[in-house]
Design an enzyme around this catalytic site. Structure first.
Site, PDB file in Angstrom:
ATOM      1  N   ASP A 286       6.518   2.834   6.479  1.00 36.99           N
ATOM      2  CA  ASP A 286       6.417   2.188   5.160  1.00 36.99           C
ATOM      3  C   ASP A 286       6.571   3.201   4.025  1.00 36.99           C
ATOM      4  O   ASP A 286       7.336   2.983   3.075  1.00 36.99           O
ATOM      5  CB  ASP A 286       5.064   1.467   5.019  1.00 36.99           C
ATOM      6  CG  ASP A 286       4.957   0.246   5.909  1.00 36.99           C
ATOM      7  OD1 ASP A 286       5.847   0.058   6.760  1.00 36.99           O
ATOM      8  OD2 ASP A 286       3.985  -0.519   5.761  1.00 36.99           O
TER       9      ASP A 286
ATOM     10  N   SER B 117       0.842  -1.202   0.000  1.00 34.31           N
ATOM     11  CA  SER B 117       0.000   0.000   0.000  1.00 34.31           C
ATOM     12  C   SER B 117       0.881   1.258   0.000  1.00 34.31           C
ATOM     13  O   SER B 117       0.573   2.238  -0.684  1.00 34.31           O
ATOM     14  CB  SER B 117      -0.979   0.008   1.173  1.00 34.31           C
ATOM     15  OG  SER B 117      -0.283   0.068   2.383  1.00 34.31           O
TER      16      SER B 117
HETATM   17  C1  MEV Z   1       3.446  -2.215   8.970  1.00 31.27           C
HETATM   18  O1  MEV Z   1       4.322  -2.412   7.866  1.00 31.27           O
HETATM   19  C2  MEV Z   1       4.226  -1.939  10.220  1.00 31.27           C
HETATM   20  C3  MEV Z   1       3.425  -1.692  11.495  1.00 31.27           C
HETATM   21  O2  MEV Z   1       4.395  -1.322  12.480  1.00 31.27           O
HETATM   22  C4  MEV Z   1       2.399  -0.587  11.340  1.00 31.27           C
HETATM   23  C5  MEV Z   1       3.000   0.805  11.208  1.00 31.27           C
HETATM   24  O3  MEV Z   1       4.183   1.003  11.441  1.00 31.27           O
HETATM   25  O4  MEV Z   1       2.221   1.719  10.895  1.00 31.27           O
HETATM   26  C6  MEV Z   1       2.714  -2.944  11.983  1.00 31.27           C
END
Ligand code: MEV
Length: 386
Positions: free
Chosen positions: A199, A145
């Site tokens: 991300d 995403s």
């Molecule tokens: C998602 O890739 C990683 C999580 O730590 C969520 C976030 O950082 O927003 C689970």
């Protein structure tokens, strides 16, 4: 806007989180790196009074007449400081993005409409023809995403001449990357609610980095760390997992906060060990080995940190039997694995010891594959957006 004959192509990579998923949401340090799987956007002007979006990997094509979008154009305070989405314009965009195909599809359409109406609004919505293709499996923890939000934001900002590549090396300037990152983050909030931002940051800046509460530091002295990615092919939702962890933390803070603290400490220790591996100096203290005499000892510390973090993630409630199986099977062969991303299924990675020259030498692969997992190969970090 790009001339009608001109095709603009932008791509952005996915990521793996080495350490710090979930704890990063609580302000702890996380380590992540971009991977060689990317999402690509091809954009051109269209003169038929409509904008068309084709999402190849979700098998969706949608067209909106420009007049149907005109009342959803938000009043924004310039392009440089994207504010949180406004409720009234999002209400209209949500109606226009219903696909009756599912949540992932609806979110993908909503993100496109949000970025398109907000970034292009100043130039009176231009008709566009946009195609998106991706190597990244959706809902698998590899930042599909974020790569989608980042590549779309970059393409739309470039099409409206808000950013431009440096002609000498074809790269975006630092301030352009920061702008892409801000818009990608706003778009990510439409999918994940309250993401940490790691991300979209990795997808925008690429390479390997350490991230804490919006602050990034590039890991310049990274050893060549090869990982093998395995997709359990168990789909899951990041926002559901993040809110389940939040519920637990709120209900039992004395139990769960120390787990998050440990995860942050693991990321910090792992960064120190990787820097030592890259520079060839041995750190004074180590959590895992009694004596540190060689690079092998340092690698052994990295492996131990991976095992401990995997156990902590399971204690946090984001494990899955398929991920446990991956860890069990690889451990039998002396290898160390952990989940990456939100967990609950999705992908895990296995660190490839320096003395293994090819992944095929890992005898466990047939075992993993026979259990419906997909082997995605050892992936180097890559630059972005490209
Ligand atoms: C998602 O890739 C990683 C999580 O730590 C969520 C976030 O950082 O927003 C689970």
């Amino acid at each position: 806007m790009a001339e009608s004959s001109e095709v603009l192509v932008v791509s952005a990579p996915g990521k793996i989180i080495l350490h710090g998923e979930h704890s990063v949401v609580y302000g702890k340090t996380a380590l992540a790196a971009s991977i060689g799987l990317r999402t690509r956007v091809r954009l051109r002007s269209s003169s038929n009074g409509a904008t068309r979006l084709h999402l190849a990997s979700l098998d969706i094509s949608r067209e909106w007449r420009l007049e149907s979008l005109s009342h959803a154009i938000p009043i924004i305070d310039g392009i440089r400081n994207p504010a949180p989405p406004q409720a009234d314009s999002m209400l209209i965009l949500r109606q226009l993005s219903q696909s009756d195909k599912g949540d992932i599809e609806d979110s993908a359409l909503l993100v496109f409409l949000f970025l398109y109406t907000h970034i292009c609004s100043a130039s009176a919505l231009p008709g566009l023809d946009v195609e998106v293709g991706s190597d990244l499996p959706p809902s698998a923890g590899l930042g599909s995403s974020a790569a989608y939000c980042t590549s779309l934001a970059a393409a739309l900002l470039a099409a409206t001449h808000n950013i431009s590549r440096n002609p000498s090396n074809g790269r975006w300037q630092q301030e352009d990357l920061e702008l892409i990152d801000k818009w990608a983050f706003r778009a990510e909030t439409l999918i994940h609610g309250n993401p940490s931002g790691i991300d979209n940051t990795v997808s925008t800046f690429g390479g390997a980095l350490s991230y804490q509460s919006g602050h990034i530091s590039e890991l310049k002295s990274m050893p060549t760390l090869r990982v093998l990615l395995t997709n359990t092919n168990v789909p899951r939702s990041t926002s559901t997992l993040v809110s389940a962890v939040k519920d637990n933390v709120n209900k039992f803070p004395d139990i769960y906060k120390p787990i998050l603290d440990s995860m942050g400490a693991i990321a910090v220790e792992s960064k120190r060990v990787m820097e030592a591996l890259a520079s060839g100096t041995l750190p004074e203290v180590s959590v895992a080995c009694n004596t540190l005499e060689s690079k092998d000892d340092l690698f052994c510390v990295l492996e131990t940190l991976i095992d401990v973090n995997q156990q902590l993630l399971m204690a946090l409630g984001v494990g899955h039997p398929c991920l446990e199986q991956l860890c069990r099977v690889t451990r039998k062969h002396g290898l160390h694995s952990k989940l990456t991303g939100a967990g609950g299924g999705g992908c895990g990675f296995t660190v490839v010891p320096p003395d293994l020259t090819t992944c095929r030498q890992m005898g466990y692969l047939p075992n993993v594959q026979s259990r419906d997992c997909t082997h995605l190969d050892a992936l180097p970090a890559s630059e972005t957006p490209g």
